[in-house]
Structures are given as C-alpha cells and as structure tokens.
Scaffold this motif. Structure first.
Motif, short mmCIF file in Angstrom:
data_model
loop_
_atom_site.label_atom_id
_atom_site.label_comp_id
_atom_site.label_asym_id
_atom_site.label_seq_id
_atom_site.Cartn_x
_atom_site.Cartn_y
_atom_site.Cartn_z
N SER A 182 0.83 -1.20 0.00
CA SER A 182 0.00 0.00 0.00
C SER A 182 0.86 1.25 0.00
O SER A 182 0.59 2.22 -0.71
N PHE A 183 1.95 1.24 0.79
CA PHE A 183 2.86 2.38 0.80
C PHE A 183 3.54 2.53 -0.55
O PHE A 183 3.75 3.65 -1.03
N ALA A 184 3.89 1.41 -1.18
CA ALA A 184 4.53 1.47 -2.50
C ALA A 184 3.62 2.15 -3.51
O ALA A 184 4.07 2.96 -4.33
N MET A 185 2.34 1.85 -3.46
CA MET A 185 1.39 2.47 -4.38
C MET A 185 1.26 3.97 -4.11
O MET A 185 1.24 4.78 -5.04
N SER A 186 1.16 4.34 -2.84
CA SER A 186 0.93 5.75 -2.52
C SER A 186 2.18 6.60 -2.68
O SER A 186 2.09 7.83 -2.73
N SER A 187 3.36 5.97 -2.78
CA SER A 187 4.61 6.73 -2.94
C SER A 187 5.24 6.53 -4.31
O SER A 187 6.40 6.90 -4.51
N CYS A 188 4.49 5.96 -5.26
CA CYS A 188 4.99 5.74 -6.63
C CYS A 188 6.28 4.93 -6.63
O CYS A 188 7.22 5.21 -7.38
N SER A 189 6.34 3.90 -5.78
CA SER A 189 7.56 3.10 -5.64
C SER A 189 7.35 1.67 -6.10
O SER A 189 7.94 0.73 -5.57
N ILE A 190 6.49 1.49 -7.08
CA ILE A 190 6.22 0.17 -7.64
C ILE A 190 6.60 0.18 -9.11
O ILE A 190 6.46 1.20 -9.79
N ALA A 191 7.11 -0.94 -9.59
CA ALA A 191 7.51 -1.03 -11.00
C ALA A 191 7.28 -2.46 -11.48
O ALA A 191 7.07 -3.38 -10.69
N MET A 192 7.32 -2.64 -12.79
CA MET A 192 7.07 -3.94 -13.40
C MET A 192 8.39 -4.66 -13.67
O MET A 192 9.36 -4.06 -14.15
N LEU A 193 8.42 -5.93 -13.34
CA LEU A 193 9.59 -6.75 -13.62
C LEU A 193 9.66 -7.12 -15.10
O LEU A 193 8.63 -7.39 -15.71
N PRO A 194 10.85 -7.18 -15.68
CA PRO A 194 10.98 -7.73 -17.03
C PRO A 194 10.57 -9.21 -17.02
O PRO A 194 10.74 -9.91 -16.02
N GLU A 195 10.06 -9.69 -18.12
CA GLU A 195 9.63 -11.08 -18.21
C GLU A 195 10.81 -12.02 -17.97
O GLU A 195 11.89 -11.86 -18.51
N GLY A 196 10.59 -12.99 -17.09
CA GLY A 196 11.63 -13.99 -16.80
C GLY A 196 12.77 -13.47 -15.95
O GLY A 196 13.84 -14.09 -15.92
#
Length: 290
Positions: free
Chosen positions: A86-100
């Motif tokens: 939840s903190f990651a979402m509210s602080s823009c600290s989430i990202a997508m992993l490259p496939e594999g």
C-alpha cells in the motif's frame, strides 16, 4: 559474463498488474478506493470514514502482498521490501519486472547485490559496505536525479532558489501541483509523480492552459499556502517515511476533481452510479476536456 544489479533499497517489483485476474486499478484507482485514504483538505466526515476503514485498507494491502510473495520468489532471493505494498502504491515506488527476471537470477545470468554506496576502480566498481570488487566492462548508472535541485537551478535570485524546491522534509510546494504560491508567473507541470505520469501531467497542463486563458483566478497566497500545507502533510504521511518525493498516485482522482472544479467542468466523468464508484479512472475519462 553475468549482469550484476546493485541496489540500495528493496522495492515492490511485480510481474503483472493484476491479482487472480483482477486489475490492481480496481483496488487503488477508483472512487471507492479513495474512501479508504486520508486525503489533503478532506472534511471531518471523510476523515472519520477513512479512519474507520483503515483496517480494510491494511487487509487489502496484506492480501496483495501475500499474492505477490506467493507467485514471485521475493523471499527466496531476499527481495521482500521493508515497507507495505500500500505504501509502495501511494509513494509511486512500484515497478514492473521484465519477463523472466527471476529465472535469470536463478540461472546466474543476473546477480543481485545490496550496497549503499560504491566507488569506481580500474577494472570495475568497489562496493564500499561489502568490501567487494566487481569487475565490469560497462557500468550503467540508473540512480535517478534530483528534481528539487533542477527547480532551484531555474532561478538566479537567491530568494526564489530557497523557496522553489521546498524544505528537506517536504517536496516542492506547488498549488494544485502546478504553481508555487509565491511565484505564480511560473507553472511547473510534471514534477509530481503518478503511476501514469503522462495522464497526470496532461490534466495539470489542461488546468494551466485554462488559467492562462483567464478561465479562473488563483486564490490568495494565504489560501494557496494552506492547501499546499495540507498536501505536504498527506505526502509526509503516505510518502515521506522512506522517500522524499511528490507522489499523487492513489489520490489522483481527488486532485483531478479539484482541477475540474477550478476550470468549471463536472469532476464525475463516468456514466452511472456503479461505474462512477467502482470502475477505475483513466485518461479516456477526461478525453473531452480541452
């Protein structure tokens, strides 16, 4: 030769934007989700409602964390963050992993190492707190940049430089995330981060265009600074524990409502009660605004 990734902080890096087929936007980017958060400038009733619903907000965060820990080998590789999803979402600290990605960690083609600082050597880099040398032909620095310093560098007047980028504890004090209350001749669009930066910046640019065209007037400096202080308080609560940044991710709808009210358009952009409250908001909802 394997690729070595040196990191300072463990972040929530996920491989997809849904859990059990339900997109994360349904948990964080619709109006019903806004009720679970304390928001800048909210009234007493909204404050009490968000407080009462805080256990639900915690439970949603834990369910999502559990899901990603189950389907991504974060614990295996010591990559579980020290802060909640939840903190990651509210602080823009989430990202997508490259496939594999973790498949390559498992086979050794990617090596993960944590270090707070490093120095260059003749044949690579030295991890200061590990006393370890890593030989490398190429070093890519992906360390971000200091946006507050860039704002300061815009100005030559010392008083502008001092107030433009905020204090050590708060991000740049921008009214509606666009205009400094004491430097209203300058609009800064895109300083505040969101999970969809182009979409957020477009809304701010639209607001600035209406202001420049005389569509509305700014309130007094005192009123603007009061609003800025409310947003700074929110950011310190939801963003400031680990990261000093200006993020409007989970209150994007709340800010867009204010921007719409200023320019005189209806902030409710969906058709129907259920859609308004439960469908995620996105760029298409504001396509008719010019």
């Amino acid at each position: 030769m394997p690729c070595t990734i040196i990191y300072r902080t463990k972040h929530w890096l996920v491989h997809k934007s849904s859990i059990w087929g339900v997109d994360l936007s349904y948990f964080y980017l619709n109006r019903i989700s806004q009720l679970l958060l304390h928001k800048p400038g909210e009234g007493f009733l909204r404050y009490m409602l968000a407080t009462a619903l805080s256990p639900l907000r915690w439970a949603i965060s834990k369910v999502i964390e559990t899901y990603f820990k189950w389907c991504i080998p974060l614990q295996k590789h010591g990559m579980v963050p020290d802060y909640s999803f939840s903190f990651a979402m509210s602080s823009c600290s989430i990202a997508m992993l490259p496939e594999g990605f973790y498949n390559r960690v498992d086979d050794g083609s990617i090596i993960l190492k944590k270090s707070k600082a490093f120095n260059f050597s003749n044949d690579g880099i030295i991890l200061q707190d590990r006393n370890e040398t890593i030989k490398s032909d190429i070093v890519i620095l992906a360390t971000g940049f200091r946006g507050d310093q860039k704002l300061r560098d815009i100005f030559t007047a010392n008083w502008c430089r001092k107030i433009a980028a905020g204090s050590p504890d708060t991000a740049s004090p921008l009214y509606r995330e666009c205009i400094h209350p004491r430097i209203p001749q300058l609009a800064i669009v895109g300083y505040s981060e969101s999970l969809t930066n182009i979409y957020a910046s477009e809304r701010m640019a639209n607001w600035v265009a209406h202001f420049l065209a005389g569509g509305f007037k700014l309130p007094s400096v005192t009123c603007m600074e009061k609003s800025v202080a409310e947003w700074a308080k929110y950011k310190n609560i939801y963003n400031g524990k680990y990261f000093r940044r200006s993020c409007i991710s989970t209150v994007n709808i709340w800010l867009n409502d204010l921007l719409c009210q200023d320019i005189g358009c209806n902030p409710k952009r969906k058709k129907g009660f259920l859609a308004e409250w439960f469908q995620p908001y996105g760029p298409a909802d504001y396509a008719s605004l010019h």
